[in-house]
Design a protein around this motif. Structure first.
Motif, mmCIF file in Angstrom:
data_model
loop_
_atom_site.group_PDB
_atom_site.id
_atom_site.type_symbol
_atom_site.label_atom_id
_atom_site.label_comp_id
_atom_site.label_asym_id
_atom_site.label_seq_id
_atom_site.Cartn_x
_atom_site.Cartn_y
_atom_site.Cartn_z
ATOM 1 N N GLU A 55 -43.551 84.552 6.625
ATOM 2 C CA GLU A 55 -43.622 85.589 7.672
ATOM 3 C C GLU A 55 -43.894 84.949 9.043
ATOM 4 N N PHE A 56 -44.843 84.043 9.077
ATOM 5 C CA PHE A 56 -45.167 83.365 10.338
ATOM 6 C C PHE A 56 -43.986 82.536 10.840
ATOM 7 N N LEU A 57 -43.292 81.879 9.914
ATOM 8 C CA LEU A 57 -42.156 81.042 10.321
ATOM 9 C C LEU A 57 -40.977 81.873 10.822
ATOM 10 N N LEU A 58 -40.905 83.135 10.389
ATOM 11 C CA LEU A 58 -39.819 83.996 10.863
ATOM 12 C C LEU A 58 -40.222 84.759 12.135
ATOM 13 N N TRP A 59 -41.428 85.299 12.157
ATOM 14 C CA TRP A 59 -41.823 86.156 13.289
ATOM 15 C C TRP A 59 -42.609 85.410 14.365
ATOM 16 N N GLY A 60 -43.457 84.490 13.940
ATOM 17 C CA GLY A 60 -44.342 83.816 14.898
ATOM 18 C C GLY A 60 -45.598 84.631 15.172
ATOM 19 N N GLN A 61 -46.477 84.017 15.946
ATOM 20 C CA GLN A 61 -47.763 84.630 16.284
ATOM 21 C C GLN A 61 -47.583 85.986 16.976
ATOM 22 N N ASP A 62 -48.381 86.974 16.559
ATOM 23 C CA ASP A 62 -48.378 88.258 17.261
ATOM 24 C C ASP A 62 -49.389 88.176 18.396
ATOM 25 N N LEU A 63 -48.883 88.126 19.618
ATOM 26 C CA LEU A 63 -49.772 87.970 20.779
ATOM 27 C C LEU A 63 -50.048 89.293 21.475
ATOM 28 N N HIS A 64 -49.694 90.396 20.812
ATOM 29 C CA HIS A 64 -49.819 91.692 21.475
ATOM 30 C C HIS A 64 -51.136 92.403 21.223
ATOM 31 N N GLY A 65 -51.992 91.841 20.380
ATOM 32 C CA GLY A 65 -53.273 92.499 20.119
ATOM 33 C C GLY A 65 -53.066 93.914 19.620
ATOM 34 N N PHE A 66 -53.700 94.883 20.286
ATOM 35 C CA PHE A 66 -53.601 96.282 19.876
ATOM 36 C C PHE A 66 -52.362 96.962 20.460
ATOM 37 N N GLU A 67 -51.578 96.227 21.255
ATOM 38 C CA GLU A 67 -50.434 96.848 21.917
ATOM 39 C C GLU A 67 -49.207 96.835 21.009
ATOM 40 N N GLN A 68 -48.201 97.596 21.428
ATOM 41 C CA GLN A 68 -46.933 97.631 20.713
ATOM 42 C C GLN A 68 -46.304 96.232 20.702
#
Lengths: 432, 344
Positions: free
Chosen positions: A188-201
């Motif tokens: 999942e990480f290798l496909l999407w990468g880090q989620d840097l949006h926190g609580f945002e969309q």
């Protein structure tokens, strides 16, 4: 290694058999078939597990092929197809998690496939100022893809050749459970990468050019990143093949045969223990209540892809499958057979009706979470639901938690109804 | 990782269990338990109020001495909480109060993350702000972070910086309010508790779960006796203040004073005098290890010769757990149900 070390385990008291008058009642709806017995119910449980792991394998192979396509030809379309294959693979796998608690063989094996939360900086580059890793984890920023050798807590490992065996051996390196090098969440990480949006969309935004060949490569080491993704998807397939074999019928040397040779009370106890543990401690507690009450997106299950709502939904479905004996396979066919529901109905139809209604109510509550997260207008994924001050989101998550808590109360009652006095967690074989 | 004090309550279904069916007047036991636990909650309320007052006084006129007094006030209140921490039913279940007092474990260091976020923000740190900031902000670990965390204390926001003081006072007040409300609600809970036979089981189960948590999560896990075998102080509670072991002792003391006295009587009435005596002796032996063992856990984990001291404590705690959870509870027909620790 996981070890159980309890000086004196809680005692599993198996009460005398149910009163014969009750036990002989024939289920009203199936006059022609044999009444369910504990033995036939445990046998069908093994069938459910086998079908579930087979589906997990089928969809993991599709994921493996989709990622091979992506690596051969890194286009947006192939990236999208690989992500879709990952999402599809989660559907059957999450339904098998109910087999994990109670069956030590599954629990000992599953960490390599589904461990979370993970400190993704072990695997690849991360943006450091929004990366909170496990306290004391020396491997949290090791970046295997960016290095030829990693040193974690004094242990140096040559990572020149990224093979499935090497990556499997790197799990929990340095003694930290957050060092997860393989499995669904690594992919999942290798496909999407880090989620840097926190609580945002928004979720992870890894560019497809992270897999580009030659000068177009972004963030460096595209060839090693590709080798890594190739190796972990291969490993997922071989791991699932092994587990499918463990549940196959007509094999005298696998886990299923051990389960069938043990007492049927033991088997039924495992079924109920798995349902109750996943329902309360893991799903309602660890995966939802902790995240909600601490407003912690670090505790979000599928945090890179924002697919958490589906992971929860299909966990719930797995619990229901074990009770009803029904499982809808990925090809649409339905597996059904003697169930716990049949057994409970024989001696306490009222309890059976109630528990079935509660399982339905939980699926309805998890369904609300799922549809809100995937809504075409103003979607609210799980990480937004748990944001501070989001009353609507909190109410959706709490609805699911309360439904799961209620059904767990009836699962305890069902255990007692079937003569299992204590649902000792010791059989789970994992650390408490 | 797990947080055993999740305030998820199973609808107990033990109405027909042997404990209740027997001809002892269970209400007498419950009346005594109610009184003794009430004393524990009142102590928590008093100590929490003292912490709030001391934090306020320190921030009014900061001084090195004032900081030391605030640390002591935090420790007193935190240990008062440890004494009642095992009570996982009744008013403490409302509004996640147990988690509000102590969000734990915190492997991802959410405490530090939340503190940084609040201190960087420009909005005033009001009671409302603390109310809506989640359980990681609202309890003893946050105050401990502000008072003890090494990195934080060396940074630019270290106490008595203005916003940090606002947070210290705000969270301390929040704890004091919760302490007072809990003591009051427990008082109001009396007849509901005493008149309901089911609560005898519930009380015994709370003590069992508290002991299980103590043995497994609070000792075995940081000691590396579980999972992957790595010793790590970050898995213990109160590692920043070095109060992990003092907290263990406080929980045993609380169980002894509030639960075991009546539990022994119950066992004696069941002609289990020998078992009752063994349990009481075991609890006393643990307490006899203190205050000598009132030391930070980290150096004991780091040094094999000192690790033996911890092992000895662990063995004594696990013996107490075995006596209560396996011998006595089974004798009384109390069975463990699902609880929130049944995950991974």
């Amino acid at each position: 290694m996981k070890t159980m070390f309890r000086p004196a385990p809680l005692v599993l008291t198996v009460a005398a058999a149910m009163s014969t008058g009750c036990a002989n009642t024939t289920p009203s709806d199936s006059a022609t078939s044999q009444p369910a017995t504990k033995t036939s119910v445990v046998e069908h449980y093994a069938d459910l597990a086998h079908a579930g792991y087979e589906d997990a394998l089928i969809t993991a192979k599709a994921l493996d092929e989709a990622t091979d396509q992506l690596l051969a030809n890194p286009t947006q379309a192939n990236m999208k197809a690989a992500k879709e294959a990952w999402l599809a693979a989660r559907v059957p796998y999450q339904q098998t998690e109910v087999f994990r608690f109670g069956n030590t063989i599954v629990d000992d094996w599953e960490g390599q496939l589904n461990a979370w939360p993970l400190d993704e900086g072990l695997i690849d580059y991360v943006q450091a100022d929004d990366y909170q890793y496990e306290l004391g984890n020396a491997g949290a920023t090791a970046n295997i893809i960016g290095s030829k050798s990693v040193n974690v807590g004094g242990e140096t490992v040559d990572v020149t050749n990224l093979t499935p065996e090497l990556l499997a051996g790197l799990n929990e390196i340095g003694g930290s459970e957050a060092n997860v090098a393989t499995g669904y969440h690594a992919v999942e990480f290798l496909l999407w990468g880090q989620d840097l949006h926190g609580f945002e969309q928004g979720n992870g935004e890894r560019p497809v050019t992270d897999y580009a060949i030659g000068a177009d490569c972004t963030n460096g080491n595209c060839d090693r990143r590709a080798d890594y993704l190739d190796a972990v998807t291969d490993l997922l397939v071989t791991d699932l093949e092994w587990m499918v074999d463990q549940w196959a019928a007509d094999n005298s040397d696998n886990y299923r045969s051990q389960l069938m040779n043990a007492s049927s009370d033991e088997g039924v106890q495992k079924m109920l223990f798995g349902m109750g543990s996943l329902s309360l401690g893991e799903l309602a507690g660890e995966r939802m209540k902790v995240a909600l009450e601490a407003n912690s997106y670090e505790d979000e299950h599928d945090c890179f892809s924002d697919n958490t709502h589906n992971s929860h939904y299909y966990n719930g479905k797995g619990i229901q499958n074990v009770y009803t004996g029904n499982y809808r396979r990925v090809d649409g066919s339905v597996v059904s057979g003697p169930s716990l529901s049949d057994l409970v109905a024989q001696s306490n139809p009222e309890l059976d009706t109630r528990l079935n209604a509660q399982l339905d109510a939980s699926m309805k509550a998890l369904g609300v979470m799922q549809s809100k997260a995937e809504s075409s207008q103003n979607p609210m994924p799980f990480d937004m639901m748990i944001a501070p001050g989001n009353a609507e989101g909190a109410s959706i998550v709490n609805g699911a938690i309360m439904a799961l808590v209620e059904q767990t109360g009836s699962i305890e009652k069902a255990a007692r109804q079937l003569g299992l006095e204590a649902l000792s967690p010791d059989d789970a074989g994992h650390a408490f | 990782m797990q947080r055993l004090t999740l305030s998820i309550c199973l609808i107990s279904s033990l109405a027909a269990a042997p404990l209740v069916a027997a001809d002892v007047n269970s209400a007498d036991y419950r009346a005594q338990w109610h009184t003794d636990i009430h004393a524990g909650y009142q102590n928590l309320a008093t100590q929490s109020q003292a912490l709030a007052s001391q934090a306020g006084a320190y921030c009014e006129a900061p001084s090195a001495k004032g900081l030391e007094h605030t640390k002591q006030a935090w420790l007193d209140a935190f240990l008062a909480w440890q004494q009642v921490r095992y009570v996982d039913f009744g008013p403490v279940e409302q509004k996640n109060r147990a988690w509000q007092f102590q969000f734990w474990p915190d492997p991802k260091n959410l405490i530090a993350r939340k503190a940084t976020y609040l201190l960087k923000d420009e909005a005033a740190i009001t009671p409302e702000k603390i109310n809506e900031s989640g359980v990681a902000v609202q309890g003893f670990p946050m105050v401990e972070y502000l008072l003890y965390d090494q990195t934080f204390r060396e940074g630019e926001r270290a106490l008595p910086a203005d916003r940090s003081c606002q947070l210290l006072v705000g969270v301390s007040n929040h704890i004091a309010e919760n302490g007072e409300a809990l003591a009051k609600d427990w008082g109001d809970f009396k007849s509901a508790y005493v008149d309901n036979d089911q609560y005898t089981n519930t009380t015994v189960r709370a003590a069992m779960a508290g002991l299980e948590l103590l043995e497994e999560r609070r000792l075995a896990t940081p000691m590396g006796l579980r999972g992957n075998g790595k010793r790590t102080v970050y898995r213990a509670d109160a590692w920043r203040s070095g109060a992990s072991l003092a907290a263990v002792n406080a929980t045993v003391l609380g169980l002894d004073q509030q639960f075991l006295t009546t539990f022994s009587k119950l066992l004696n009435d069941r002609e289990q005098a020998y078992l009752a005596e063994r349990i009481e002796e075991q609890a006393k032996e643990i307490q006899a290890k203190f205050p000598e063992l009132d030391r930070p856990m980290a150096p004991l984990l780091a040094d094999n010769s000192q690790f033996r001291v911890l092992q000895s404590l662990y063995v004594h705690i696990s013996q107490l757990t075995a006596l209560v959870n396996d011998r006595a509870a089974v004798e009384l027909g109390v069975v463990r149900g699902f609880n929130s620790s049944d995950g991974d």
